[in-house]
Structure formats: C-alpha cells, structure tokens
Design a protein around this motif. Structure first.
Motif, mmCIF file in Angstrom:
data_model
loop_
_atom_site.group_PDB
_atom_site.id
_atom_site.type_symbol
_atom_site.label_atom_id
_atom_site.label_comp_id
_atom_site.label_asym_id
_atom_site.label_seq_id
_atom_site.Cartn_x
_atom_site.Cartn_y
_atom_site.Cartn_z
ATOM 1 N N UNK A 149 0.908 -1.120 0.218
ATOM 2 C CA UNK A 149 -0.125 -0.074 -0.015
ATOM 3 C C UNK A 149 0.902 1.297 -0.053
ATOM 4 N N UNK A 150 2.208 1.059 0.305
ATOM 5 C CA UNK A 150 2.919 2.374 0.195
ATOM 6 C C UNK A 150 3.330 2.794 -0.940
ATOM 7 N N UNK A 151 3.187 4.288 -1.048
ATOM 8 C CA UNK A 151 3.732 4.928 -2.246
ATOM 9 C C UNK A 151 5.007 4.700 -2.421
ATOM 10 N N UNK A 152 5.606 4.862 -3.571
ATOM 11 C CA UNK A 152 6.933 4.515 -4.214
ATOM 12 C C UNK A 152 8.049 5.312 -3.265
ATOM 13 N N UNK A 153 7.974 6.445 -2.762
ATOM 14 C CA UNK A 153 8.804 7.091 -1.970
ATOM 15 C C UNK A 153 8.684 6.540 -0.574
ATOM 16 N N UNK A 154 7.720 6.164 -0.056
ATOM 17 C CA UNK A 154 7.719 5.269 1.362
ATOM 18 C C UNK A 154 8.348 4.092 1.184
ATOM 19 N N UNK A 155 8.127 3.293 -0.012
ATOM 20 C CA UNK A 155 8.716 1.900 -0.285
ATOM 21 C C UNK A 155 10.275 2.167 -0.115
ATOM 22 N N UNK A 156 10.537 3.396 -0.941
ATOM 23 C CA UNK A 156 12.329 3.347 -0.876
ATOM 24 C C UNK A 156 12.554 3.622 0.619
ATOM 25 N N UNK A 157 12.067 4.395 1.149
ATOM 26 C CA UNK A 157 12.234 4.701 2.872
ATOM 27 C C UNK A 157 12.263 3.323 3.417
ATOM 28 N N UNK A 158 11.461 2.568 3.298
ATOM 29 C CA UNK A 158 11.354 1.187 4.129
ATOM 30 C C UNK A 158 12.248 0.330 4.029
ATOM 31 N N UNK A 159 12.790 0.271 2.510
ATOM 32 C CA UNK A 159 13.667 -0.762 1.943
ATOM 33 C C UNK A 159 15.175 -0.268 2.604
ATOM 34 N N UNK A 160 15.184 0.915 3.014
ATOM 35 C CA UNK A 160 16.431 1.419 3.586
ATOM 36 C C UNK A 160 16.586 1.460 4.950
ATOM 37 N N UNK A 241 20.857 7.801 12.222
ATOM 38 C CA UNK A 241 19.937 7.563 13.364
ATOM 39 C C UNK A 241 19.024 8.484 13.312
ATOM 40 N N UNK A 242 17.720 8.081 13.797
ATOM 41 C CA UNK A 242 16.611 8.859 13.592
ATOM 42 C C UNK A 242 15.499 8.099 14.799
ATOM 43 N N UNK A 243 14.999 8.857 15.308
ATOM 44 C CA UNK A 243 13.728 8.663 16.195
ATOM 45 C C UNK A 243 12.426 9.201 15.553
ATOM 46 N N UNK A 244 11.489 8.460 15.187
ATOM 47 C CA UNK A 244 10.381 8.895 14.464
ATOM 48 C C UNK A 244 8.966 8.020 14.764
ATOM 49 N N UNK A 245 8.498 8.097 15.748
ATOM 50 C CA UNK A 245 7.206 7.344 15.923
ATOM 51 C C UNK A 245 6.152 7.476 14.953
ATOM 52 N N UNK A 246 6.244 8.766 14.685
ATOM 53 C CA UNK A 246 5.054 9.286 14.007
ATOM 54 C C UNK A 246 5.336 8.683 12.482
ATOM 55 N N UNK A 247 6.489 8.552 12.064
ATOM 56 C CA UNK A 247 7.038 7.853 10.677
ATOM 57 C C UNK A 247 6.382 6.696 10.624
ATOM 58 N N UNK A 248 6.589 5.990 11.648
ATOM 59 C CA UNK A 248 6.289 4.345 11.719
ATOM 60 C C UNK A 248 4.505 4.320 11.589
ATOM 61 N N UNK A 249 3.963 5.241 12.311
ATOM 62 C CA UNK A 249 2.378 5.223 12.339
ATOM 63 C C UNK A 249 2.137 5.477 10.855
ATOM 64 N N UNK A 250 2.746 6.574 10.220
ATOM 65 C CA UNK A 250 2.493 7.007 8.838
ATOM 66 C C UNK A 250 2.263 5.852 7.837
ATOM 67 N N UNK A 251 3.437 4.940 7.982
ATOM 68 C CA UNK A 251 3.575 3.877 7.100
ATOM 69 C C UNK A 251 2.931 2.639 7.429
#
Length: 318
Positions: A149-160, A241-251
């Motif tokens: 369901x992720x758009x292309x840019x978030x698929x790119x983020x997730x795979x990295x 390094x990055x802390x981002x619970x909101x990003x996880x939620x968005x995904x």
C-alpha cells in the motif's frame, strides 16, 4: 492440544517460549505480566483469556484478564458504551524483541469461547473508521499488504530502514499510552528511562530490517512492532540515526483500515496458526467478569533472526 513440541515443525531447533520460558510471569513490571499464565509442565504454552479458570493443567486457580484498551490507551471509550464499542488493543508481533529471535509461528487454541453480541470497533482517530467485529475477536492484517500500500517514496524509505527495539521493550513501554488505533504509543516521552530498566546488555538489543523477506515467496513484509520502536536507522542519513514514532505510524496506518482487517470469529476448539513474521495481530473486545474465555497460546523463539531485503530488493525499491 497441549504439548511441548508446539511449533517445532516450523523450527526444529527451537525449544523456548517466544519471551523465554517462565519469563513473563517473573517480570511483573512488564505490560505482558497480567495477560499470561504459564502452564507448569509445558512452559512454552500460556493460558490466556478472561475470568477464573479452575484445575487446568496444573493450575489450581487462574485469574485471567482479557486485555482492555482502558489500561493502555491515552483516550478511552466512555464506560457507559464499554460493552457496545471496542478498540484494537495493541497491534503487535509475538516476540521478545530483546535477546531472543522472533517466533516464526504462533498457535492459538480456543478452549472456552463465550458467546455474545458483536461489538463495533472504533478507530477514534478522526477518520470515522469503524468495523463490526465478533465478541472477543483476534484481528489480523497482512504486513505484505502494509508494504504494497505504500507509495513509491515510502517503499524506498522502508527498504533502507532498520528498526532498533528498546531493551526489555515491554517494561520500557509500560508507563506510556497507546494511540486510539492500538498502532503504537503516543510521542510523549513517557517511556521508562533506560537507566531504570532491568539489567540489560547492548549485545542483546535487537535491530531488524523494517522489511522482512518471506523465505518461500520472496515477498517483502513491513514487519514492525510499532509500540516497541526505540530508534530508526535510515540510509543514507549522515548520522544514520533517527527517532520517529510518527513516521512508523504513517507507514502502517493505511493497512489497518477496515477493509484490510480480518477479525476471527472464535468458536470453541478452533485452532489458529499464523505466520508471526508476516502478520500483525491484536486483542479486541470487552467482556463482563462472568464471561469465561480460555485459550492456549504457544510460540517459540526462533533459531535465527528474520532476513531483510536483498541487494536486488534495495535496487528495485530504493
């Protein structure tokens, strides 16, 4: 449906419960402590449910408590509506996420299943989403769908991205409160400081890929326990390094929309086996004290950690 070889067919080298044999009962600060009663002669099997169960597999009396969103969510459904409406309690993977590898498979066996009217599950996140669910359902989503369901840019983020989990995550998260969807905790900084956790070792902290690769199908699954995330490591951010619970939620949020949720309608003697490395699941529902519910739950800490995306996957999606 009780044996000390539950799950061995999926991972013959496994022998310990997913959280360590007898560990949940001894860790009273863990949010899992009230929910699980270990079967004495088979510590890989837990008794879960609601109400008081007597003389069961060596347990003279087991007081079971069905997890209720009121104990974990920041906001709650008014008490007057408690048995009419419900929420997802906590979306999760069955895994210690510290020291032990995530189980491959979980089994749930319904020994005693109370009957009653269906309930309306509310998301209460401003979307208006609701879902009619059977009483006391266990809800599942496919994490392959989450990725797809992720758009292309978030698929790119997730795979990295790699996910670092907190040491003793179920103790760490205990003071915090969940979002109304059960999909991760609110970003309020209420988690227990690392200095106040039980003794832990850096070498036992788990850092997993955000995407887990199914060894049989080759598909990628967005397999993240949203409430236990401590840090994200995203390539090629300079400091990594990055802390981002909101990003996880968005995904993850799109994949728990009503049309993607399977709420199992339990009957007595149902046996459900699910791919713990390919789905998220959650407790749902509210019971009266006199509604007795008893289940056997079993999963075994795997003999190896999950595999992440291959170089070909990164090249394809990044």
């Amino acid at each position: 449906m009780l044996g000390n070889n539950c799950g061995l067919g999926f991972d013959p080298q496994s022998e310990n419960y997913g959280h360590g044999n007898n560990k949940t009962g001894n860790t009273k600060k863990s949010i899992l402590h009230p929910d699980l009663k270990t079967i004495p002669r088979v510590p890989q099997v837990q008794l879960i449910g609601n109400g008081v169960v007597y003389d069961h597999e060596g347990l003279a009396e087991a007081k079971l408590k069905h997890p209720h969103h009121r104990t974990f969510h920041k906001t709650v459904i008014p008490e007057a509506d408690d048995l009419k409406y419900t929420r997802f309690y906590r979306w999760h993977i069955d895994a210690a996420l510290y020291n032990l590898s995530p189980p491959r498979v979980t089994t749930l066996y319904g020994l005693k299943v109370p009957t009653g009217e269906p309930q309306t599950l509310r998301y209460d996140d401003g979307t208006g989403d609701e879902l009619r669910v059977p009483l006391g359902t266990t809800a599942f989503i496919s994490t392959r769908t989450t990725f797809n369901l992720l758009p292309k840019n978030l698929k790119s983020l997730a795979v990295r991205t790699r996910v670092k989990y907190a040491p003793h995550p179920y103790v760490w998260m205990a003071p915090a409160k969940s979002r109304s969807t059960g999909l991760g905790i609110e970003s309020e900084g209420l988690e227990l400081p690392l200095s106040e956790l039980p003794e832990w070792e850096d070498s036992k902290i788990k850092i997993f890929p955000m995407l887990w690769k199914n060894p049989d199908t080759g598909e990628l699954h967005y397999q993240v326990h949203p409430s236990a995330v401590y840090e994200l490591y995203i390539t090629p951010i300079p400091d990594g390094k990055r802390e981002d619970a909101d990003l996880v939620y968005e995904l993850q949020r799109p994949s728990i929309s009503p049309e993607f949720v399977y709420p199992h309608d339990w009957s007595e003697n149902d046996l459900v086996l699910f791919h713990n490395r390919g789905v998220l699941h959650t407790v749902v529902g509210a019971f009266r004290e006199d509604q007795i519910r008893a289940f056997h739950q079993c999963n075994l800490a795997a003999s190896a950690d999950p595999a992440g995306p291959s170089e070909e996957d990164v090249a394809k999606w990044a």
